[in-house]
Design an enzyme around this catalytic site. Structure first.
Site, PDB file in Angstrom:
ATOM      1  N   ARG A  71      10.889  -8.837   6.165  1.00 41.94           N
ATOM      2  CA  ARG A  71      11.662  -7.624   6.496  1.00 41.94           C
ATOM      3  C   ARG A  71      13.151  -7.876   6.291  1.00 41.94           C
ATOM      4  O   ARG A  71      13.992  -7.612   7.150  1.00 41.94           O
ATOM      5  CB  ARG A  71      11.358  -7.185   7.923  1.00 41.94           C
ATOM      6  N   ASP A 105       1.411 -10.149   8.469  1.00 40.34           N
ATOM      7  CA  ASP A 105       2.355 -10.109   7.359  1.00 40.34           C
ATOM      8  C   ASP A 105       3.362  -8.975   7.548  1.00 40.34           C
ATOM      9  O   ASP A 105       4.551  -9.131   7.291  1.00 40.34           O
ATOM     10  CB  ASP A 105       1.553  -9.927   6.063  1.00 40.34           C
ATOM     11  N   HIS A 114      -4.161 -12.132   2.645  1.00 35.85           N
ATOM     12  CA  HIS A 114      -4.707 -11.098   3.519  1.00 35.85           C
ATOM     13  C   HIS A 114      -6.227 -11.197   3.679  1.00 35.85           C
ATOM     14  O   HIS A 114      -6.908 -10.191   3.855  1.00 35.85           O
ATOM     15  CB  HIS A 114      -4.317  -9.704   2.995  1.00 35.85           C
ATOM     16  N   TYR A 137      -5.174 -12.628  -6.306  1.00 32.77           N
ATOM     17  CA  TYR A 137      -4.793 -12.247  -4.940  1.00 32.77           C
ATOM     18  C   TYR A 137      -5.677 -12.978  -3.931  1.00 32.77           C
ATOM     19  O   TYR A 137      -6.828 -12.606  -3.708  1.00 32.77           O
ATOM     20  CB  TYR A 137      -4.942 -10.731  -4.831  1.00 32.77           C
ATOM     21  N   CYS A 189       0.833  -1.202   0.000  1.00 24.87           N
ATOM     22  CA  CYS A 189       0.000   0.000   0.000  1.00 24.87           C
ATOM     23  C   CYS A 189       0.865   1.249   0.000  1.00 24.87           C
ATOM     24  O   CYS A 189       1.995   1.232   0.499  1.00 24.87           O
ATOM     25  CB  CYS A 189      -0.871   0.026   1.253  1.00 24.87           C
ATOM     26  N   CYS A 203       9.211  -0.042  12.199  1.00 21.99           N
ATOM     27  CA  CYS A 203       8.335   0.764  13.062  1.00 21.99           C
ATOM     28  C   CYS A 203       6.897   0.825  12.556  1.00 21.99           C
ATOM     29  O   CYS A 203       5.988   1.220  13.280  1.00 21.99           O
ATOM     30  CB  CYS A 203       8.883   2.180  13.184  1.00 21.99           C
TER      31      CYS A 203
HETATM   32 FE1  SF4 Z   1       8.145   1.324   7.304  1.00 18.10          FE
HETATM   33 FE2  SF4 Z   1       9.492   2.111   9.483  1.00 18.10          FE
HETATM   34 FE3  SF4 Z   1      10.564   0.357   7.809  1.00 18.10          FE
HETATM   35 FE4  SF4 Z   1      10.258   2.857   7.031  1.00 18.10          FE
HETATM   36  S1  SF4 Z   1      11.565   2.156   8.683  1.00 18.10           S
HETATM   37  S2  SF4 Z   1       9.779   1.050   5.845  1.00 18.10           S
HETATM   38  S3  SF4 Z   1       8.365   3.416   8.047  1.00 18.10           S
HETATM   39  S4  SF4 Z   1       8.728   0.057   9.016  1.00 18.10           S
END
Ligand code: SF4
Ligand code: ADP
Length: 684
Positions: free
Chosen positions: A297, A265, A173, A170, A31, A346
């Site tokens: 991540r 997710d 989610h 899709y 998004c 964050c």
């Molecule tokens: Fe999102 Fe925070 Fe990562 Fe930036 S640092 S991509 S705002 S989670």
């Protein structure tokens, strides 16, 4: 610099059906808070990702029909040919830099309530809408099912005409095709309900329809959530999640697999580690020969290599890491992996979607500003003068300002009273779950170490006299803010306790190691992470804690960052008593006087100490003293004086970083007037 051969594998091309990704870096759909109404903003942002080296760049959710209308949230759409022309600009921007463009076609079923289109929401079996909304959904009949396939097919054809290389079905989610699969959404008694084979029928048919529509030259991706973290109550990787992939294993050209829902997710760093989805998705490659992409991540190229080598994934999916650093792949390719601006987890980027505004990022202040302000994540305009700049305060605002001014070529001195630069980050990154927030400080210190024109002066508390003597022509004050000790905040504009009264603490006191007498009240009017984190820290230290808040729940703003469910659960599990809808009236050393925020009825909550998390007071005295004496500034040769970040308007770290970047970009530039950026709107 040359690429480290250890990372060569990340740059191998990957065949996805009839198309080939140039490498394994895959920006999964995410998004943006922009959607089809902001095509220039969106195209510029996606284009920068492609320029930064991502092999595939996807759109966000792209609605196939007005019965999937997620307003006021921002989404793309391919409802008609006008939409197609808009979406083509996104594909073009991605292609300009050699990446493949993917389009995530979407229907939300009962997860969308059609606030703007005003069409009755459709669902598998007529369940209530997912959101609190005074309109129920309508169960899809056979005609609706035929129509859904037609909408998907027509949208897929438009996606191909718009130039997309990959088109999605899709089923992640908990959106519509997934709702057919999951037992708790599907109580149908026809051939689309009952046994799993029947519940998968809708997804299978949508794959067939999409395949027919896109033809032989475009790839088909299925995004599927293999686990919902709900055990037997939901789809689970050890049960039907796996069976669905087994049933459809060879049908798509690409499996994009994750866990559901969005809050799982995109789990924040407070609740998940890099690679946290591996244990759920690792079976997928064992049951299909098609390439598999997953997320987690990922910011470390070594972790990425390990995912490939161990046969977990073929493509490294990234939403947040690509937001924090659109040039992550380029940096690895050029042997500059130490320069990757790592996502801190964050979820401020998630808050933009939940607030309906263009995406922003704590680490990357240029995110969302690519078109409207013309900011590039890696390039800044050269300096326009030889001014020497002094920045006082090396928190997020001062650090970002110093880095950006240094890159522009200015000579910068960055002074901080503390022994260690970093400002608020130094203490906050030691709170439970916030370790990765140190990346805000560390990335900037790493950059400063490479910038010969930026000098860092730790342990240097500056007075007004020191500033005047320093010999700078431009001075930036970034001295931050301190939490208030008098109870003033959102709920009470007058002090509720005497400043300096015993047994009353601020977050800074607790973070510095003060141990309050038990039991403790953490009184939270701020309602973002601080109150919840302090409650966790104190209860983990063995103290009984009540978190009292005027909000309806603990850490209310964490709803925006999609952390809220997990914050509540963690606090409850740790034994923190959550006292909501209560405003602080006073504290006498043995307990707090509270009032119901609705009725005013008073209560007493016993406590031996009180931690006030109400609001912060800007550390503005240095700026004010300097600004009060323009003649002294002139005599000292200081042509410009500014204050930025928390010492101007205390906020989240994202605000301070943006303020530092903005000031550095604008120094010596022509004034932009009252509307300092471009806007996308119909001009009559
Ligand atoms: Fe999102 Fe925070 Fe990562 Fe930036 S640092 S991509 S705002 S989670
Ligand atoms: P922001 O979030 O706006 O960057 P922080 O509170 O994180 O603000 O950082 C402010 C920094 O300013 C702190 O590291 C603090 O030590 C420093 N500071 C405050 N006053 C002075 C001063 N007079 N001289 C030097 N440094 C100062």
């Amino acid at each position: 610099m040359a690429r480290n051969p250890r990372y060569d594998i990340l740059f191998e091309p990957v065949k996805i059906g009839p198309v080939t990704a140039r490498n394994r870096f895959y920006q999964v759909p995410h998004c943006t808070g922009m959607g089809v109404q902001m095509p220039k903003t969106l195209a510029a942002m996606r284009g920068v990702k492609a320029e930064g080296g991502w092999g595939v760049v996807n759109t966000e959710y792209c609605s196939i029909h007005p019965t999937a209308d997620d307003a006021p949230y921002k989404f793309c759409s391919l409802w008609d040919d006008d939409d197609r022309k808009v979406m083509a600009t996104i594909a073009d921007a991605v292609h300009e830099h050699g990446a493949l463009a993917g389009c995530q076609l979407w229907h939300g079923g009962e997860y969308v309530v059609n606030r703007a289109s005003r069409l009755p929401p459709i669902s598998v079996d007529g369940s209530p809408a997912h959101y609190l909304w005074p309109l129920q959904t309508r169960a899809m009949d056979r005609q609706d099912i035929r129509e859904l396939r037609r909408w998907q097919g027509e949208a897929a054809r438009r996606a191909v005409q718009a130039g997309f290389d990959i088109v999605y079905v899709y089923a992640g989610h908990a959106y519509l095709p997934f709702q057919f699969i999951a037992r708790r959404f599907n109580h149908r008694s026809d051939e689309y309900g009952g046994a799993l084979e029947n519940r998968v029928r809708m997804l299978r048919e949508m794959i067939e329809t999409t395949r027919d529509a896109i033809g032989p030259n475009v790839a088909l991706a299925v995004r599927f959530a293999v686990d919902e973290l709900m055990g037997d109550h939901g789809v689970a990787a050890g049960a039907e999640g796996r069976e669905v992939v087994e049933m459809l294993a060879e049908l798509p050209d690409l499996w994009d697999v994750n866990i559901s829902q969005v809050t799982n997710d995109s789990m924040s760093a407070r609740f998940s580690e890099e690679g946290f989805q591996e244990r759920y998705v690792s079976f997928v490659k064992k049951v299909t020969t098609k390439p598999v992409v997953g997320v987690g991540r990922f910011t470390s190229p070594d972790t990425m290599v390990s995912q490939i080598r161990r046969g977990v994934l073929d493509l490294i999916g990234a939403a947040r890491p690509s937001i924090a650093d659109p040039f992550l792949p380029k940096k690895v390719e050029e042997g500059r992996e130490d320069e990757i601006r790592e996502c801190i987890g964050c979820n401020i980027c998630r808050s933009c979607n939940n607030e309906g505004v263009p995406i922003r990022c704590t680490q990357n202040p240029t995110m969302g500003e690519e078109w409207r302000r013309g900011w590039h994540p890696e390039r800044v305009q050269p300096r326009r003068s030889d001014k020497r700049v002094l920045i006082v305060g090396a928190g997020p605002a001062g650090l970002e300002c110093a880095v950006t001014l240094g890159k522009r070529g200015y000579e910068v001195a960055l002074a901080d009273a503390a022994d260690e630069p970093g400002g608020r980050i130094n203490a906050e990154c030691r709170l439970p779950g916030l370790g990765s927030y140190a990346r805000v400080r560390d990335w900037r210190l790493g950059q400063i170490a490479k910038l010969t024109q930026v000098e860092l002066y730790p342990a240097s508390r500056m007075t007004a006299a020191d500033v005047l003597e320093f010999g700078a022509q431009h001075v930036v004050i970034a001295t931050g803010a301190r939490w208030r000790r008098d109870g003033v905040g959102m709920a009470s504009h007058d002090p509720t306790v005497a400043e300096g009264a015993p047994r009353i603490f601020t977050p800074e006191d607790i973070m510095a190691g003060a141990v309050p007498a038990a039991p403790v009240i953490v009184y939270d009017e701020d309602q973002y992470y601080m109150g919840g984190c302090l409650a966790m820290k104190l209860v983990q230290a063995g103290l009984p804690v009540a978190l009292v808040t005027p909000g309806g729940e603990a850490s209310s703003y964490c709803r925006m960052t999609d952390e809220h469910d997990k914050v509540q659960a963690r606090l409850i599990e740790l034994g923190v008593e959550i006292v909501s809808n209560r405003q602080l009236l006073g504290f006498d050393g043995g307990g707090a006087r509270l009032a119901c925020v609705y009725t005013g009825r008073e209560f007493r909550q016993g406590a031996a100490s009180l931690v006030l998390v109400t609001m912060r007071r800007p550390e503005g005295s240095l700026y004010e003293e300097l600004a009060a004496d323009p003649a002294a500034l002139t005599a000292a040769g200081i042509a410009g004086l500014a204050r930025i970040g928390d010492c101007l308007a205390p906020g989240a770290v994202v605000h301070a970083v943006h303020a530092g970047h903005l000031h550095a970009r604008e120094l010596d530039e022509p004034a932009k007037g009252d509307v300092p950026y471009k806007r996308e709107r119909a001009i009559i």
